[in-house]
Design a protein around this motif. Structure first.
Motif, PDB file in Angstrom:
ATOM      1  N   LEU A  64       0.802  -0.636   0.217  1.00 12.07           N
ATOM      2  CA  LEU A  64       0.442   0.045  -0.350  1.00 12.07           C
ATOM      3  C   LEU A  64       0.605   1.252  -0.105  1.00 12.07           C
ATOM      4  O   LEU A  64       0.635   1.873  -0.832  1.00 12.07           O
ATOM      5  CB  LEU A  64      -1.052   0.165   0.891  1.00 12.07           C
ATOM      6  N   LEU A  65       2.215   1.222   0.802  1.00 11.99           N
ATOM      7  CA  LEU A  65       2.703   2.404   0.641  1.00 11.99           C
ATOM      8  C   LEU A  65       3.153   2.220  -0.393  1.00 11.99           C
ATOM      9  O   LEU A  65       3.566   3.385  -1.009  1.00 11.99           O
ATOM     10  CB  LEU A  65       3.683   2.673   1.730  1.00 11.99           C
ATOM     11  N   SER A  66       4.254   1.554  -1.277  1.00 14.52           N
ATOM     12  CA  SER A  66       4.649   1.559  -2.772  1.00 14.52           C
ATOM     13  C   SER A  66       3.403   1.982  -3.857  1.00 14.52           C
ATOM     14  O   SER A  66       3.684   2.589  -4.859  1.00 14.52           O
ATOM     15  CB  SER A  66       5.046   0.603  -2.715  1.00 14.52           C
ATOM     16  N   MET A  67       2.792   1.678  -3.812  1.00 13.43           N
ATOM     17  CA  MET A  67       1.103   2.418  -4.103  1.00 13.43           C
ATOM     18  C   MET A  67       1.379   3.819  -3.995  1.00 13.43           C
ATOM     19  O   MET A  67       1.067   4.871  -4.858  1.00 13.43           O
ATOM     20  CB  MET A  67       0.091   1.064  -4.357  1.00 13.43           C
ATOM     21  N   LEU A  68       0.497   3.974  -2.743  1.00 10.86           N
ATOM     22  CA  LEU A  68       1.406   5.606  -2.928  1.00 10.86           C
ATOM     23  C   LEU A  68       1.937   6.254  -3.294  1.00 10.86           C
ATOM     24  O   LEU A  68       2.298   7.404  -3.552  1.00 10.86           O
ATOM     25  CB  LEU A  68       0.749   5.625  -0.460  1.00 10.86           C
ATOM     26  N   LEU A  69       2.757   5.950  -3.145  1.00 13.89           N
ATOM     27  CA  LEU A  69       4.823   6.611  -3.594  1.00 13.89           C
ATOM     28  C   LEU A  69       4.992   6.346  -5.229  1.00 13.89           C
ATOM     29  O   LEU A  69       5.825   6.707  -5.239  1.00 13.89           O
ATOM     30  CB  LEU A  69       5.692   6.756  -2.100  1.00 13.89           C
ATOM     31  N   LEU A  70       4.011   5.815  -5.685  1.00 16.30           N
ATOM     32  CA  LEU A  70       4.835   4.899  -6.504  1.00 16.30           C
ATOM     33  C   LEU A  70       4.824   6.292  -7.604  1.00 16.30           C
ATOM     34  O   LEU A  70       4.235   7.990  -7.579  1.00 16.30           O
ATOM     35  CB  LEU A  70       3.669   4.613  -7.359  1.00 16.30           C
ATOM     36  N   LEU A  71       5.973   6.749  -8.229  1.00 13.42           N
ATOM     37  CA  LEU A  71       6.275   7.728  -9.373  1.00 13.42           C
ATOM     38  C   LEU A  71       6.206   7.698 -10.646  1.00 13.42           C
ATOM     39  O   LEU A  71       5.698   6.433 -11.332  1.00 13.42           O
ATOM     40  CB  LEU A  71       7.740   8.239  -8.971  1.00 13.42           C
ATOM     41  N   PRO A  72       5.705   8.520 -11.779  1.00 18.25           N
ATOM     42  CA  PRO A  72       5.647   9.609 -11.198  1.00 18.25           C
ATOM     43  C   PRO A  72       4.213  10.710 -10.624  1.00 18.25           C
ATOM     44  O   PRO A  72       4.411  11.233  -9.875  1.00 18.25           O
ATOM     45  CB  PRO A  72       5.108  10.513 -12.797  1.00 18.25           C
ATOM     46  N   ALA A  73       3.149   9.429 -10.626  1.00 17.66           N
ATOM     47  CA  ALA A  73       2.078   9.186  -9.974  1.00 17.66           C
ATOM     48  C   ALA A  73       1.786   8.109  -9.188  1.00 17.66           C
ATOM     49  O   ALA A  73       1.523   7.800 -10.218  1.00 17.66           O
ATOM     50  CB  ALA A  73       0.672  10.315 -10.604  1.00 17.66           C
ATOM     51  N   PRO A  74       0.420   8.335  -8.525  1.00 19.01           N
ATOM     52  CA  PRO A  74      -0.008   6.739  -7.987  1.00 19.01           C
ATOM     53  C   PRO A  74      -1.313   6.821  -9.316  1.00 19.01           C
ATOM     54  O   PRO A  74      -2.065   8.040  -8.965  1.00 19.01           O
ATOM     55  CB  PRO A  74      -0.823   7.253  -6.168  1.00 19.01           C
ATOM     56  N   ARG A  75      -1.890   5.489  -9.094  1.00 16.16           N
ATOM     57  CA  ARG A  75      -2.297   5.348  -9.739  1.00 16.16           C
ATOM     58  C   ARG A  75      -4.229   5.503  -9.529  1.00 16.16           C
ATOM     59  O   ARG A  75      -5.266   5.789 -10.537  1.00 16.16           O
ATOM     60  CB  ARG A  75      -2.412   3.917 -10.277  1.00 16.16           C
ATOM     61  N   HIS A  76      -4.500   6.108  -8.430  1.00 11.24           N
ATOM     62  CA  HIS A  76      -5.676   6.541  -7.468  1.00 11.24           C
ATOM     63  C   HIS A  76      -5.432   8.115  -7.079  1.00 11.24           C
ATOM     64  O   HIS A  76      -4.027   8.251  -6.553  1.00 11.24           O
ATOM     65  CB  HIS A  76      -6.388   4.836  -6.951  1.00 11.24           C
ATOM     66  N   LEU A 117       7.858  12.114  -3.482  1.00 11.18           N
ATOM     67  CA  LEU A 117       7.694  11.658  -2.387  1.00 11.18           C
ATOM     68  C   LEU A 117       8.097  12.657  -0.633  1.00 11.18           C
ATOM     69  O   LEU A 117       6.592  11.532   0.021  1.00 11.18           O
ATOM     70  CB  LEU A 117       8.654  10.504  -2.710  1.00 11.18           C
ATOM     71  N   ALA A 118       8.127  13.150  -0.609  1.00 15.93           N
ATOM     72  CA  ALA A 118       8.578  13.968   0.472  1.00 15.93           C
ATOM     73  C   ALA A 118       6.818  14.343   1.103  1.00 15.93           C
ATOM     74  O   ALA A 118       7.026  14.334   2.402  1.00 15.93           O
ATOM     75  CB  ALA A 118       9.850  14.315   0.942  1.00 15.93           C
ATOM     76  N   ILE A 119       7.059  15.347  -0.151  1.00 16.90           N
ATOM     77  CA  ILE A 119       5.824  15.950   0.341  1.00 16.90           C
ATOM     78  C   ILE A 119       4.576  14.763  -0.049  1.00 16.90           C
ATOM     79  O   ILE A 119       3.715  14.850   1.406  1.00 16.90           O
ATOM     80  CB  ILE A 119       5.301  16.670  -0.796  1.00 16.90           C
ATOM     81  N   ARG A 120       4.552  13.585  -0.492  1.00 19.93           N
ATOM     82  CA  ARG A 120       3.429  12.722  -0.701  1.00 19.93           C
ATOM     83  C   ARG A 120       3.078  11.791   1.210  1.00 19.93           C
ATOM     84  O   ARG A 120       1.933  11.935   1.178  1.00 19.93           O
ATOM     85  CB  ARG A 120       3.857  11.610  -1.570  1.00 19.93           C
ATOM     86  N   LEU A 121       4.418  11.181   1.305  1.00 21.94           N
ATOM     87  CA  LEU A 121       4.410  11.372   2.714  1.00 21.94           C
ATOM     88  C   LEU A 121       4.428  11.587   3.760  1.00 21.94           C
ATOM     89  O   LEU A 121       3.548  11.288   4.726  1.00 21.94           O
ATOM     90  CB  LEU A 121       6.246  10.818   2.454  1.00 21.94           C
ATOM     91  N   ALA A 122       4.244  13.249   3.914  1.00 13.84           N
ATOM     92  CA  ALA A 122       4.177  14.495   4.366  1.00 13.84           C
ATOM     93  C   ALA A 122       2.427  13.908   4.842  1.00 13.84           C
ATOM     94  O   ALA A 122       2.077  13.597   5.756  1.00 13.84           O
ATOM     95  CB  ALA A 122       5.382  15.424   4.760  1.00 13.84           C
ATOM     96  N   ASP A 123       2.054  14.198   3.296  1.00 18.57           N
ATOM     97  CA  ASP A 123       0.775  14.171   3.496  1.00 18.57           C
ATOM     98  C   ASP A 123      -0.076  13.377   3.521  1.00 18.57           C
ATOM     99  O   ASP A 123      -1.042  13.035   5.161  1.00 18.57           O
ATOM    100  CB  ASP A 123       0.213  14.276   1.703  1.00 18.57           C
TER     101      ASP A 123
END
Length: 174
Positions: A64-76, A117-123
């Motif tokens: 789930l974390l890898s899906m959230l942190l997928l680059l360039p953007a998560p699929r969902h 990724l850092a911003i997405r992780l913080a969000d």
């Protein structure tokens, strides 16, 4: 050791490579198919772990974390993954511990993470802890040295301030 997977294993120990790969793939498929209902996806992921009688928490959290942190953007949408992680934290007892471990690992490498990724992780983390009274207690032990005034950065700042104060003082009389 079981390095090829197979079986399903008992509730203890880690998964073999084949079992783990299949678990991750199945999680990706479930998450992708149930985007409209994070609660249904979480229930199915929880059921998967229970029905297979395996310790699925670690691969589920990591997937789930890898899906959230997928680059360039998560699929969902990011909130979908955030809600799924929240649901999994409530359904699987070991999930919060796995999340703490994963977040601590990511935080330790924050200076090497892609800025997005850092911003997405913080969000995600701010969303997650908002559901637990903004409690950072699970992370304090490993983050304190970097965040506290007495930590590594604080110690360097204090040393710089002491040097500045010493430089501003007049020299002692001879």
């Amino acid at each position: 050791g079981d390095d090829g997977g197979g079986g399903g294993g008992g509730g203890g120990g880690g998964l073999g490579l084949v079992d783990r790969t299949l678990m991750e793939e199945y999680a990706w498929l479930l998450v992708s198919q149930f985007e409209e209902s994070h609660k249904d996806a979480a229930k199915l992921l929880h059921g998967l772990a229970e029905n297979l009688a395996i310790d699925a928490c670690e691969p589920l959290v990591e997937t789930l974390l890898s899906m959230l942190l997928l680059l360039p953007a998560p699929r969902h949408r990011q909130t979908y993954y955030a809600c799924l992680l929240l649901d999994i934290s409530r359904l699987l007892t070991p999930a919060p511990r796995m999340l703490v471990r994963a977040v601590n690992t990511l935080y330790a490498s924050l200076d090497r993470l892609d800025a997005e990724l850092a911003i997405r992780l913080a969000d995600w983390l701010s969303f997650h802890i908002s559901h637990f009274g903004f409690n950072l207690e699970p992370f304090e032990a490993s983050w304190a040295p970097r965040l506290s005034p007495g930590g590594a950065a604080g110690a360097a700042d204090a040393a710089d301030a002491a040097d500045d104060a010493a430089a501003a003082r007049p020299p002692p009389p001879k």
